[in-house]
Design a protein around this motif. Sequence first.
Motif, PDB file in Angstrom:
ATOM      1  N   ASP A 106      -8.860  39.669 -15.756  1.00  0.00           N
ATOM      2  CA  ASP A 106     -10.302  39.533 -15.542  1.00  0.00           C
ATOM      3  C   ASP A 106     -10.816  38.116 -15.823  1.00  0.00           C
ATOM      4  O   ASP A 106     -11.958  37.915 -16.189  1.00  0.00           O
ATOM      5  CB  ASP A 106     -11.070  40.551 -16.388  1.00  0.00           C
ATOM      6  N   TRP A 107      -9.937  37.131 -15.635  1.00  0.00           N
ATOM      7  CA  TRP A 107     -10.382  35.736 -15.747  1.00  0.00           C
ATOM      8  C   TRP A 107     -11.240  35.394 -14.540  1.00  0.00           C
ATOM      9  O   TRP A 107     -11.089  35.986 -13.470  1.00  0.00           O
ATOM     10  CB  TRP A 107      -9.184  34.794 -15.805  1.00  0.00           C
ATOM     11  N   GLN A 108     -12.142  34.426 -14.709  1.00  0.00           N
ATOM     12  CA  GLN A 108     -12.914  33.940 -13.574  1.00  0.00           C
ATOM     13  C   GLN A 108     -12.900  32.414 -13.567  1.00  0.00           C
ATOM     14  O   GLN A 108     -12.923  31.778 -14.604  1.00  0.00           O
ATOM     15  CB  GLN A 108     -14.348  34.471 -13.594  1.00  0.00           C
ATOM     16  N   LEU A 109     -12.799  31.876 -12.352  1.00  0.00           N
ATOM     17  CA  LEU A 109     -12.899  30.436 -12.141  1.00  0.00           C
ATOM     18  C   LEU A 109     -14.378  30.099 -12.044  1.00  0.00           C
ATOM     19  O   LEU A 109     -15.103  30.703 -11.237  1.00  0.00           O
ATOM     20  CB  LEU A 109     -12.177  30.036 -10.851  1.00  0.00           C
ATOM     21  N   CYS A 110     -14.841  29.154 -12.861  1.00  0.00           N
ATOM     22  CA  CYS A 110     -16.265  28.803 -12.905  1.00  0.00           C
ATOM     23  C   CYS A 110     -16.453  27.327 -12.559  1.00  0.00           C
ATOM     24  O   CYS A 110     -15.658  26.482 -12.966  1.00  0.00           O
ATOM     25  CB  CYS A 110     -16.839  29.049 -14.288  1.00  0.00           C
ATOM     26  N   LEU A 111     -17.516  27.052 -11.818  1.00  0.00           N
ATOM     27  CA  LEU A 111     -17.914  25.688 -11.491  1.00  0.00           C
ATOM     28  C   LEU A 111     -19.371  25.527 -11.900  1.00  0.00           C
ATOM     29  O   LEU A 111     -20.232  26.265 -11.424  1.00  0.00           O
ATOM     30  CB  LEU A 111     -17.769  25.424  -9.992  1.00  0.00           C
ATOM     31  N   ASN A 112     -19.627  24.563 -12.786  1.00  0.00           N
ATOM     32  CA  ASN A 112     -20.986  24.342 -13.278  1.00  0.00           C
ATOM     33  C   ASN A 112     -21.693  23.265 -12.451  1.00  0.00           C
ATOM     34  O   ASN A 112     -21.170  22.167 -12.293  1.00  0.00           O
ATOM     35  CB  ASN A 112     -20.960  23.909 -14.740  1.00  0.00           C
ATOM     36  N   PHE A 113     -22.891  23.606 -11.982  1.00  0.00           N
ATOM     37  CA  PHE A 113     -23.696  22.689 -11.169  1.00  0.00           C
ATOM     38  C   PHE A 113     -24.992  22.266 -11.852  1.00  0.00           C
ATOM     39  O   PHE A 113     -25.804  21.571 -11.256  1.00  0.00           O
ATOM     40  CB  PHE A 113     -24.077  23.368  -9.837  1.00  0.00           C
ATOM     41  N   GLY A 114     -25.252  22.705 -13.088  1.00  0.00           N
ATOM     42  CA  GLY A 114     -26.556  22.525 -13.728  1.00  0.00           C
ATOM     43  C   GLY A 114     -26.989  21.097 -13.948  1.00  0.00           C
ATOM     44  O   GLY A 114     -28.171  20.807 -14.016  1.00  0.00           O
ATOM     45  N   LYS A 115     -26.053  20.172 -14.061  1.00  0.00           N
ATOM     46  CA  LYS A 115     -26.394  18.759 -14.283  1.00  0.00           C
ATOM     47  C   LYS A 115     -26.174  17.918 -13.032  1.00  0.00           C
ATOM     48  O   LYS A 115     -26.013  16.708 -13.107  1.00  0.00           O
ATOM     49  CB  LYS A 115     -25.570  18.197 -15.445  1.00  0.00           C
ATOM     50  N   CYS A 116     -26.169  18.580 -11.861  1.00  0.00           N
ATOM     51  CA  CYS A 116     -25.953  17.910 -10.580  1.00  0.00           C
ATOM     52  C   CYS A 116     -27.099  18.253  -9.641  1.00  0.00           C
ATOM     53  O   CYS A 116     -27.768  19.271  -9.808  1.00  0.00           O
ATOM     54  CB  CYS A 116     -24.662  18.396  -9.925  1.00  0.00           C
ATOM     55  N   THR A 117     -27.309  17.440  -8.654  1.00  0.00           N
ATOM     56  CA  THR A 117     -28.233  17.765  -7.565  1.00  0.00           C
ATOM     57  C   THR A 117     -27.548  17.433  -6.251  1.00  0.00           C
ATOM     58  O   THR A 117     -26.614  16.639  -6.196  1.00  0.00           O
ATOM     59  CB  THR A 117     -29.554  16.982  -7.650  1.00  0.00           C
ATOM     60  N   GLY A 118     -28.033  18.057  -5.182  1.00  0.00           N
ATOM     61  CA  GLY A 118     -27.515  17.745  -3.864  1.00  0.00           C
ATOM     62  C   GLY A 118     -26.856  18.935  -3.205  1.00  0.00           C
ATOM     63  O   GLY A 118     -27.000  20.085  -3.628  1.00  0.00           O
ATOM     64  N   TYR A 119     -26.112  18.640  -2.162  1.00  0.00           N
ATOM     65  CA  TYR A 119     -25.409  19.637  -1.369  1.00  0.00           C
ATOM     66  C   TYR A 119     -23.918  19.521  -1.662  1.00  0.00           C
ATOM     67  O   TYR A 119     -23.348  18.420  -1.616  1.00  0.00           O
ATOM     68  CB  TYR A 119     -25.681  19.410   0.121  1.00  0.00           C
ATOM     69  N   PHE A 120     -23.264  20.645  -1.954  1.00  0.00           N
ATOM     70  CA  PHE A 120     -21.850  20.685  -2.297  1.00  0.00           C
ATOM     71  C   PHE A 120     -21.119  21.599  -1.333  1.00  0.00           C
ATOM     72  O   PHE A 120     -21.617  22.672  -0.995  1.00  0.00           O
ATOM     73  CB  PHE A 120     -21.659  21.223  -3.723  1.00  0.00           C
ATOM     74  N   GLU A 121     -19.937  21.163  -0.907  1.00  0.00           N
ATOM     75  CA  GLU A 121     -19.096  22.000  -0.054  1.00  0.00           C
ATOM     76  C   GLU A 121     -17.696  22.063  -0.645  1.00  0.00           C
ATOM     77  O   GLU A 121     -17.113  21.040  -1.004  1.00  0.00           O
ATOM     78  CB  GLU A 121     -19.024  21.440   1.363  1.00  0.00           C
ATOM     79  N   PHE A 122     -17.176  23.280  -0.746  1.00  0.00           N
ATOM     80  CA  PHE A 122     -15.822  23.529  -1.227  1.00  0.00           C
ATOM     81  C   PHE A 122     -15.072  24.300  -0.160  1.00  0.00           C
ATOM     82  O   PHE A 122     -15.604  25.249   0.416  1.00  0.00           O
ATOM     83  CB  PHE A 122     -15.841  24.350  -2.520  1.00  0.00           C
ATOM     84  N   ARG A 123     -13.830  23.891   0.094  1.00  0.00           N
ATOM     85  CA  ARG A 123     -12.978  24.566   1.081  1.00  0.00           C
ATOM     86  C   ARG A 123     -11.598  24.807   0.492  1.00  0.00           C
ATOM     87  O   ARG A 123     -11.149  24.071  -0.382  1.00  0.00           O
ATOM     88  CB  ARG A 123     -12.802  23.694   2.326  1.00  0.00           C
ATOM     89  N   ASN A 124     -10.930  25.811   1.031  1.00  0.00           N
ATOM     90  CA  ASN A 124      -9.517  26.065   0.730  1.00  0.00           C
ATOM     91  C   ASN A 124      -9.229  26.153  -0.766  1.00  0.00           C
ATOM     92  O   ASN A 124      -8.230  25.605  -1.245  1.00  0.00           O
ATOM     93  CB  ASN A 124      -8.637  24.978   1.374  1.00  0.00           C
TER      94      ASN A 124
END
Length: 131
Positions: A106-124
């Motif tokens: 039950d692990w989860q991969l987390c990505l924090n965006f709270g200190k960023c602004t803009g548009y982000f794209e992740f692939r693959n």
Amino acid sequence: TDTWGYYGDAIFRADATDNSFHVSVPRLCQNTWDIQSQAAGLTLEKGHEYLLSFDASSSNSAEMTIFFNRQEGWNWPQCWESNVVLSQDMKHYEFRFVMESDSHDDWQLCLNFGKCTGYFEFRNVSLTQIK
């Protein structure tokens, strides 16, 4: 890692057909975790080596924290963490790590965006057990 969730004040869109997700963050938050994407239900086994890889870009240069965690009651222990700096160019990123925490599914991969602004794209986005 084709099932993504999120929380926080952002616009989030996942596309399972090309294993991508997109996040638009309008403003900075007080905490890094105030806006977060997660891929849940991941099995990580103690003593095994893993490769986390993905392609990513950002409309602004942005440093983000990526990590694995899981819920234990009111606690959220982590087993691995790293920072990644994204730019406007789509780039490939790879992280190798040995799982030192106890095995769980039950692990989860987390990505924090709270200190960023803009548009982000992740692939693959891929998590592979190497050994």
